[in-house]
Design a protein around this motif. Structure first.
Motif, PDB file in Angstrom:
ATOM      1  N   ASP A  49      -5.122  18.940   3.766  1.00 54.32           N
ATOM      2  CA  ASP A  49      -3.957  18.311   3.143  1.00 54.32           C
ATOM      3  C   ASP A  49      -3.625  18.948   1.798  1.00 54.32           C
ATOM      4  O   ASP A  49      -4.507  19.349   1.052  1.00 54.32           O
ATOM      5  N   GLU A  66      -1.047  18.506  -1.796  1.00 55.27           N
ATOM      6  CA  GLU A  66      -0.213  17.603  -2.581  1.00 55.27           C
ATOM      7  C   GLU A  66       0.878  18.420  -3.272  1.00 55.27           C
ATOM      8  O   GLU A  66       0.604  19.485  -3.815  1.00 55.27           O
ATOM      9  N   ARG A  90       5.685  13.221  -6.587  1.00 53.65           N
ATOM     10  CA  ARG A  90       4.768  13.715  -5.555  1.00 53.65           C
ATOM     11  C   ARG A  90       5.419  13.942  -4.186  1.00 53.65           C
ATOM     12  O   ARG A  90       4.717  14.210  -3.214  1.00 53.65           O
ATOM     13  N   SER A  91       6.733  13.780  -4.093  1.00 50.72           N
ATOM     14  CA  SER A  91       7.402  14.057  -2.817  1.00 50.72           C
ATOM     15  C   SER A  91       8.885  14.263  -3.080  1.00 50.72           C
ATOM     16  O   SER A  91       9.395  13.873  -4.135  1.00 50.72           O
ATOM     17  N   GLU A 144       0.834  -1.203   0.000  1.00 53.70           N
ATOM     18  CA  GLU A 144       0.000   0.000   0.000  1.00 53.70           C
ATOM     19  C   GLU A 144       0.869   1.253   0.000  1.00 53.70           C
ATOM     20  O   GLU A 144       1.863   1.343   0.703  1.00 53.70           O
ATOM     21  N   GLU A 145       0.456   2.226  -0.792  1.00 53.19           N
ATOM     22  CA  GLU A 145       1.263   3.431  -0.929  1.00 53.19           C
ATOM     23  C   GLU A 145       1.154   4.319   0.293  1.00 53.19           C
ATOM     24  O   GLU A 145       0.085   4.509   0.841  1.00 53.19           O
ATOM     25  N   LYS A 146       2.286   4.850   0.701  1.00 50.16           N
ATOM     26  CA  LYS A 146       2.214   5.733   1.863  1.00 50.16           C
ATOM     27  C   LYS A 146       1.807   7.137   1.399  1.00 50.16           C
ATOM     28  O   LYS A 146       2.041   7.516   0.261  1.00 50.16           O
ATOM     29  N   SER A 147       1.174   7.860   2.301  1.00 48.71           N
ATOM     30  CA  SER A 147       0.662   9.160   1.901  1.00 48.71           C
ATOM     31  C   SER A 147       1.793  10.163   1.777  1.00 48.71           C
ATOM     32  O   SER A 147       2.685  10.238   2.606  1.00 48.71           O
ATOM     33  N   ASN A 148       1.754  10.936   0.691  1.00 51.46           N
ATOM     34  CA  ASN A 148       2.764  11.972   0.505  1.00 51.46           C
ATOM     35  C   ASN A 148       2.202  13.345   0.819  1.00 51.46           C
ATOM     36  O   ASN A 148       2.838  14.348   0.564  1.00 51.46           O
ATOM     37  N   LEU A 149       0.972  13.388   1.332  1.00 48.31           N
ATOM     38  CA  LEU A 149       0.325  14.684   1.521  1.00 48.31           C
ATOM     39  C   LEU A 149       0.964  15.456   2.668  1.00 48.31           C
ATOM     40  O   LEU A 149       1.477  14.878   3.623  1.00 48.31           O
ATOM     41  N   LYS A 153       0.358  18.326   5.610  1.00 51.74           N
ATOM     42  CA  LYS A 153      -0.736  18.938   6.377  1.00 51.74           C
ATOM     43  C   LYS A 153      -0.572  20.450   6.421  1.00 51.74           C
ATOM     44  O   LYS A 153       0.492  20.964   6.705  1.00 51.74           O
ATOM     45  N   PRO A 178      -5.548  17.855  -3.198  1.00 51.74           N
ATOM     46  CA  PRO A 178      -5.688  16.614  -3.959  1.00 51.74           C
ATOM     47  C   PRO A 178      -6.917  16.664  -4.868  1.00 51.74           C
ATOM     48  O   PRO A 178      -7.994  17.064  -4.438  1.00 51.74           O
TER      49      PRO A 178
END
Ligand code: ADP
Ligand code: MG
Length: 487
Positions: free
Chosen positions: A15, A17, A174-175, A3-8, A10, A216
């Motif tokens: 959130d 992106e 994205r990160s 599962e992909e970890k969130s790159n968002l 805060k 997002p």
């Protein structure tokens, strides 16, 4: 894929992106320049590698260097990209003291390489696919030196005319972590191909980093571009700073202005250089001194056939043929020298065991000493021999660790160390048995306990190992102990 970890990121309003696209400038590995025969050696005496073409003397004509074209095509193929049969060199006009022509020869509307794709493996085991928009060939400019003379700036034209490949990604990152991993992957690919040495500290690879932020699901935001960053750490720092800055501006009711910004590595900040209104109008037009570059299909096919095995293919082979984990395979293929070393060790041996020794003990020791695999004192054949000594039960796995340490310090072959230090494993049943008898006789209480608790057997194994200096063959020890104390 896990599962992909969130790159968002805060923010105060929820959130955000981050969206990143990189323009990588990679210096073509070539002994001579893109349009002249002048040398390209790094660190040469200033202005010692400048032809009349590079100095833009009147009437000089550029002549395309076929080898540089070949390098660009190979790179395009390595990036899984479309090779354009016809491309055009344009003049990009601007004034700068280290640009004697008053223009840079580049490719604008018709680059030599079109769309491609790079698979980027991330630390958490997931991967992202990054689109390549184009790769074009262009000349480098000279270098202005402002700190050698109290009142004057000096110009070194050694770089003037050196071939660069500009590799433009789609805004698919994205990160900062993804951007760093993408940069490393492109570097790995060009190094495998031998088309760029990838030495960022020498300026052979640098990147313009484009960053925007959005909620997002929203449309792309307005981007800012940080120019000419020459280390992966700085690329990541600039993205982190810039994303936070943009979020703060927007959350405080402001708007992002499209800007070119400078990353100041001393305090980790980005500062404005120029805004869109001040952007150059380069007045591109096809260079009348150069014909369109037309490539022969058969020539391209020939280059394709001669490409080396690339990291993705190598990784797939290590997983399918050798049964390595995707992680170990990634680590091994990340540098061609690592992969070659591993394959030399694994040749004719257990591949998983070989991979464990290379990625485990060897890489840990190299990292600790800050040494590259190229300068490893332990050769692949010596490490292979050490594995043989374990496999044929000459030494135990535990002793092998000690032998490895000594090999790493001295560069001596394992057999010599084992013989000199008398580390050969004791498989002589009689000798082990007599040690075991002594221990049993001296510890009647433990003998009682082991009858109740089979796990106590480990204590006996430990005692035998201690008594034999770790040299007893563990399998023989276990067999005899089971015979004497087991149920
Ligand atoms: P330029 O040549 O003016 O810098 P390009 O259209 O060639 O402009 O884009 C340059 C880079 O900017 C590309 O790598 C692209 O992926 C990236 N990019 C474009 N739009 C955005 C955006 N909104 N946010 C982040 N990066 C972007
Ligand atoms: Mg740009």
């Amino acid at each position: 894929m896990s599962e992909e970890k969130s790159n968002l990121i805060k923010g105060n309003t929820g959130d955000w992106e981050v969206v990143i696209g990189l323009e990588i400038h990679a210096q073509v590995s070539s002994n001579s320049k893109l349009f002249s025969g002048a040398a390209t050696q790094f660190g040469a005496e200033p202005n010692s590698q400048v032809s009349l073409v590079d100095a833009a003397m009147p009437g000089m004509l550029p002549v395309i260097n076929q080898y540089c074209v070949e390098q660009a095509v190979k790179t395009g193929l390595g990036l899984g990209a479309k090779i354009n049969r016809v491309s055009v060199f344009d003049r990009k006009n601007y004034f700068y003291p280290d640009l004697p022509q008053g223009y840079q020869i580049s490719q604008f509307k018709q680059p030599i390489v079109g769309e491609g794709e790079v698979i980027v493996d991330l630390a958490d085991g997931t991967s992202v696919i990054v689109g390549i928009e184009r790769l074009h060939l262009e000349q480098d400019a000279g270098k202005s030196i402002h700190d050698l003379h109290p009142k004057q700036s000096l110009v070194d034209l050694n770089r003037s005319g050196i071939a660069l490949m500009e590799i433009v990604s789609r805004p698919d990152l994205r990160s900062s972590e993804q951007a760093g991993a993408y940069m490393r992957k492109v570097r790995t690919i060009v190094r495998y191909l031998g088309t760029c040495d990838g030495n960022m500290e020498q300026g052979s690879m640098r990147a313009d980093v484009n960053v925007s932020v959005r909620k997002p699901g929203d449309e792309l935001g307005t981007r800012c571009e940080m120019k000419n960053i020459n280390s992966i750490r700085f690329i990541q720092q600039s993205i982190e700073y810039e994303a936070r800055r943009q979020i703060e501006v927007i959350e405080n009711g402001g708007v992002i202005e499209q800007q070119t910004r400078l990353f100041d590595s001393k305090n980790g900040e980005t500062r404005p250089m120029r805004s869109k209104e001040e952007a150059h109008d380069y007045r591109y037009f096809p260079d009348p001194d150069l014909l369109p570059l037309a490539l022969d299909e058969a020539w391209i096919d020939d280059l394709k056939a001669k490409l080396p095995e690339l990291p993705d293919d190598k990784k797939a082979r290590y997983i399918s043929d050798f049964g390595l984990s995707p992680y170990d395979a990634s680590v091994l293929v990340s540098e061609r020298e690592r992969a070659d070393f591993f394959e030399a060790v694994a040749s004719g041996r257990d591949a998983k065991l070989s991979a464990n020794w290379v990625t485990g003990s060897l890489f840990a020791a190299l990292k600790k000493e800050g040494v590259s695999i190229h300068d490893s004192k332990v050769s692949a054949s010596d490490l292979g021999e050490l594995i043989d000594l374990i496999s044929d039960q000459t030494i135990s796995g535990r002793i092998a660790k000690d032998v490895f340490e000594l090999m790493f310090e001295s560069g001596r072959p394992p057999r010599e160390i084992v013989e000199e230090q008398g580390l050969t494993q004791v498989t002589d049943t009689g000798a082990i048995e007599s040690e075991i008898d002594k221990i049993i006789a001296a510890n009647p209480d433990k003998v009682e306990q082991v009858k109740e608790k089979p796990r106590m057997m480990g204590w006996f194994v430990g005692q035998v190992m201690q008594a034999t200096g770790g040299k007893a063959n563990p399998q023989v020890v276990n067999e005899i102990l089971q015979k004497k104390l087991g149920h």
